[in-house]
Design an enzyme around this catalytic site. Sequence first.
Site, short mmCIF file in Angstrom:
data_model
loop_
_atom_site.label_atom_id
_atom_site.label_comp_id
_atom_site.label_asym_id
_atom_site.label_seq_id
_atom_site.Cartn_x
_atom_site.Cartn_y
_atom_site.Cartn_z
N TRP A 111 26.43 35.31 60.78
CA TRP A 111 27.54 36.21 61.14
C TRP A 111 28.68 36.10 60.13
O TRP A 111 29.10 37.08 59.52
CB TRP A 111 28.01 35.89 62.56
CG TRP A 111 29.14 36.73 63.08
CD1 TRP A 111 29.74 37.80 62.45
CD2 TRP A 111 29.79 36.58 64.33
NE1 TRP A 111 30.74 38.32 63.27
CE2 TRP A 111 30.79 37.59 64.42
CE3 TRP A 111 29.63 35.69 65.40
CZ2 TRP A 111 31.62 37.71 65.55
CZ3 TRP A 111 30.47 35.83 66.51
CH2 TRP A 111 31.45 36.82 66.58
N ASP A 118 19.13 33.88 61.60
CA ASP A 118 19.49 34.98 62.49
C ASP A 118 20.67 35.74 61.90
O ASP A 118 21.73 35.16 61.65
CB ASP A 118 19.86 34.47 63.88
CG ASP A 118 20.20 35.61 64.83
OD1 ASP A 118 19.27 36.21 65.39
OD2 ASP A 118 21.40 35.92 64.99
N TYR A 137 26.79 42.64 60.90
CA TYR A 137 27.58 41.60 60.22
C TYR A 137 27.93 42.08 58.81
O TYR A 137 27.14 41.97 57.87
CB TYR A 137 26.80 40.29 60.15
CG TYR A 137 26.41 39.69 61.48
CD1 TYR A 137 27.08 40.02 62.65
CD2 TYR A 137 25.36 38.78 61.58
CE1 TYR A 137 26.72 39.47 63.87
CE2 TYR A 137 25.00 38.22 62.79
CZ TYR A 137 25.69 38.58 63.93
OH TYR A 137 25.32 38.03 65.14
N GLN A 167 19.07 36.28 73.45
CA GLN A 167 20.10 35.56 72.70
C GLN A 167 21.44 35.69 73.42
O GLN A 167 22.14 36.70 73.26
CB GLN A 167 20.20 36.11 71.27
CG GLN A 167 21.19 35.34 70.42
CD GLN A 167 21.35 35.88 69.02
OE1 GLN A 167 22.43 35.86 68.46
NE2 GLN A 167 20.26 36.36 68.43
N ARG A 214 38.99 35.23 65.21
CA ARG A 214 39.25 34.06 66.03
C ARG A 214 40.74 33.76 66.20
O ARG A 214 41.14 33.14 67.20
CB ARG A 214 38.57 32.83 65.41
CG ARG A 214 37.06 32.92 65.37
CD ARG A 214 36.46 31.75 64.61
NE ARG A 214 36.89 31.72 63.22
CZ ARG A 214 36.64 30.72 62.38
NH1 ARG A 214 35.97 29.66 62.80
NH2 ARG A 214 37.03 30.78 61.12
N GLY A 267 26.31 28.71 62.61
CA GLY A 267 26.79 29.39 61.42
C GLY A 267 27.28 28.42 60.36
O GLY A 267 28.04 27.49 60.66
N ARG A 310 28.95 28.35 56.34
CA ARG A 310 29.56 29.17 55.29
C ARG A 310 29.50 28.48 53.93
O ARG A 310 29.68 29.12 52.90
CB ARG A 310 31.01 29.49 55.65
CG ARG A 310 31.13 30.21 56.97
CD ARG A 310 32.57 30.49 57.35
NE ARG A 310 33.14 31.57 56.56
CZ ARG A 310 34.30 32.16 56.85
NH1 ARG A 310 34.99 31.76 57.91
NH2 ARG A 310 34.77 33.12 56.08
N GLN A 340 28.60 22.06 54.87
CA GLN A 340 28.71 22.11 56.33
C GLN A 340 27.36 21.87 57.02
O GLN A 340 27.34 21.58 58.22
CB GLN A 340 29.24 23.48 56.76
CG GLN A 340 30.66 23.77 56.31
CD GLN A 340 31.09 25.19 56.67
OE1 GLN A 340 30.28 26.11 56.73
NE2 GLN A 340 32.39 25.36 56.90
#
Length: 319
Positions: free
Chosen positions: A26, A61, A66, A183, A237, A289, A291, A295
Amino acid sequence: MYKTQLKTAQLGETGLEITRVGFGAWAIGGAGYDWSWGAQDDDESIAAIQHALELGVNWIDTAAQYGFGHSEEIVGRALAGLTERPYVFTKGGQPEGPGRTTVQSLRRDSLRREIEASLSRLGVPAIDLYQIHWPIPDEEIEEGWSTLVELRDEGLVRHIGVSNFNVGQLRRIQSIAPVETLQPPYSLIARGVEDEILPFAEREGVGVIVYSPMGSGLLTGRMTRERIESLPEDDWRKHGDQFTEPRLSRNLELVARLVEVAERNDTSPGAIAVAWTLSSPAVDGAIVGFRRPDQVGPIIGAAGLELSEDDVATIAGRP
């Protein structure tokens, strides 16, 4: 499909054996649309995907919505030239509208346009799992589901599922064809699926992959009040309910408990949050997720992490 050392599970009755953690794409859709996570470096995105695959993740996914194709393009670039590729899951039903806003359509002709574009961007001969992104408009879900059945029959997709459906909607489309996967959102701060949806999926043999198991980054242990305030205005967010008061204070107290459990298990708070979702017997995999490549490592251990009774009690705030 290549072999992996990560813990795996059968995805419902699809026959797909997936790692318990999958790569969520996403955020790598980038900026400039209504559900953006802000600016994103494409090279970092590709490096993150490739590092996740190196560590054994065997599914990705994404969705056409997106970045209105940008995420799928990045996934396609990351997978180009691989002799063994991961499973590729994507979603349709939210095409681009005026001003790069999301519109909702489950009409047959719209979904067919979307799948053709997704196949082209991803560079694959067929989508391993194609999902209806949202059950909106509600009156079109039967037409949308019938279209996905056609796409599977034609070999354009191998398996079909849905995202964000409630039990009533699942029952309606099951009368057309069995639902292979679901999902839903699921995390320590989003538990609405526990009462009806997850038990239904378990009874019916529907595979479940949950999204936002770390609460869209809130449960990673790195999200502070200061960081939230510094998020760019085009990051959804920044003004989300869970990231603002009155919920934020309660959520940060939960994060402090996750930090305690993580220290006990020599892992990260985010991994603990993901492992908690995977402890549900109805859940086959969790979408996480990433980026940046750095991570991936701290979270990927959640695939094999078993929480003790003491861990679960600490997370719940019980003495």
